[in-house]
Design a protein around this motif. Sequence first.
Motif, mmCIF file in Angstrom:
data_model
loop_
_atom_site.group_PDB
_atom_site.id
_atom_site.type_symbol
_atom_site.label_atom_id
_atom_site.label_comp_id
_atom_site.label_asym_id
_atom_site.label_seq_id
_atom_site.Cartn_x
_atom_site.Cartn_y
_atom_site.Cartn_z
ATOM 1 N N THR A 1 1.228 -46.139 51.925
ATOM 2 C CA THR A 1 2.060 -44.983 51.607
ATOM 3 C C THR A 1 3.262 -45.405 50.765
ATOM 4 O OG1 THR A 1 3.440 -45.214 53.587
ATOM 5 C CG2 THR A 1 1.387 -43.945 53.809
ATOM 6 N N GLU A 2 3.920 -44.411 50.173
ATOM 7 C CA GLU A 2 5.124 -44.694 49.388
ATOM 8 C C GLU A 2 6.179 -45.383 50.250
ATOM 9 O OE1 GLU A 2 5.863 -44.331 46.217
ATOM 10 O OE2 GLU A 2 3.949 -43.447 45.606
ATOM 11 N N GLU A 3 6.312 -44.925 51.492
ATOM 12 C CA GLU A 3 7.295 -45.537 52.394
ATOM 13 C C GLU A 3 6.937 -46.993 52.674
ATOM 14 O OE1 GLU A 3 9.216 -44.863 56.883
ATOM 15 O OE2 GLU A 3 7.648 -43.522 56.124
ATOM 16 N N GLU A 4 5.674 -47.262 52.920
ATOM 17 C CA GLU A 4 5.234 -48.621 53.214
ATOM 18 C C GLU A 4 5.371 -49.549 52.004
ATOM 19 O OE1 GLU A 4 1.810 -47.562 56.570
ATOM 20 O OE2 GLU A 4 1.305 -47.652 54.445
ATOM 21 N N GLN A 5 5.329 -48.987 50.799
ATOM 22 C CA GLN A 5 5.469 -49.801 49.594
ATOM 23 C C GLN A 5 6.875 -50.380 49.429
ATOM 24 O OE1 GLN A 5 4.005 -47.834 46.025
ATOM 25 N NE2 GLN A 5 2.268 -46.982 47.158
#
Length: 327
Positions: free
Chosen positions: A82-86
Amino acid sequence: MQIYMHMHKQTQPLLSIPPGGLTMDVSGHRWPKGKVVVVMGATGTGKSRLSIDLATRFPAEIVNSDKMQVYEGLDIVTNKITEEEQRGVPHHLLRIAHPNVDFTASDFRDMASLSIESILGRGRLPIIVGGSNSYIEALVGDEYSKFRSRYECCFLWVDVSRSVLHSFVSKRVDKMVEMGMVEEVQQLFHPNADYTRGIRRAIGVPELDLYFRTEGFLDEEARARVLQEAVHEIKANTCNLACRQLEKIHRLKNVRKWKIHRLGATEVFRQRDREADEAWEKLVARPSTMMVAQFLYSVGATRSISTTSPPTIRAAASMEAALAATH
């Protein structure tokens, strides 16, 4: 082939080794040319997590080498990061291909090569990560290949025992169902769909075909039973995939003689919460960081670093000392 290209905001991460407080701003330097890190492992072992750990400790960008994550759509089924995990780390070859086209190993080789050249051209470290070893093998080839003549590779393998991994994979599939995997696949369902092309080859799509074809004709109990059978098949096929991925890694290591550094992460999956995070740092993240530092600067062979050495060499040596002190 229809491919979507996504631009990412460039970041300037710090070299940060928790715990211990070692944080160095190395955003102004350029890494040695021709260095590429490859993170390998079976599905579910934590490859993406390790790639992000490394990319936030070295100025780096990530090149996806998962043959299903290259497609747009089905984010739950393909377990896309996800964008957050990136965490702000630029990612390449992620969600770039139309779901109905075939993105082949040669397509990957060509586009990954362009991404690597672009990343190196900005003075950053390319980190290739994904479970599709056929893609990696197509890119890297053998010792006589064009790629090997231009680049030096550091291969990191996150390994988890099969019994522990299969248990984790089973639970992960249940979580994916809770997150809406069935509904996600239903949006893509078509009675005349070809499950040999594009993203429909992904595990989790063909297994649900019978459920979607029959759910309108079955009572609630029968529908639940058909769905349960489909989920069981998804779990079995995912475990079989993990076994095939491991077999390929062993072949690359033992037959092709690739120098692959194994990182045993089984204990991480036996722990929970904080204990799991601590085990990850100790067994995977920290050793990998040291291996990459040694790969980039051969710090293991240059333990006596003078004050006149380049700043990046001194930073790597300081990192080695800090990491050793925390063991």
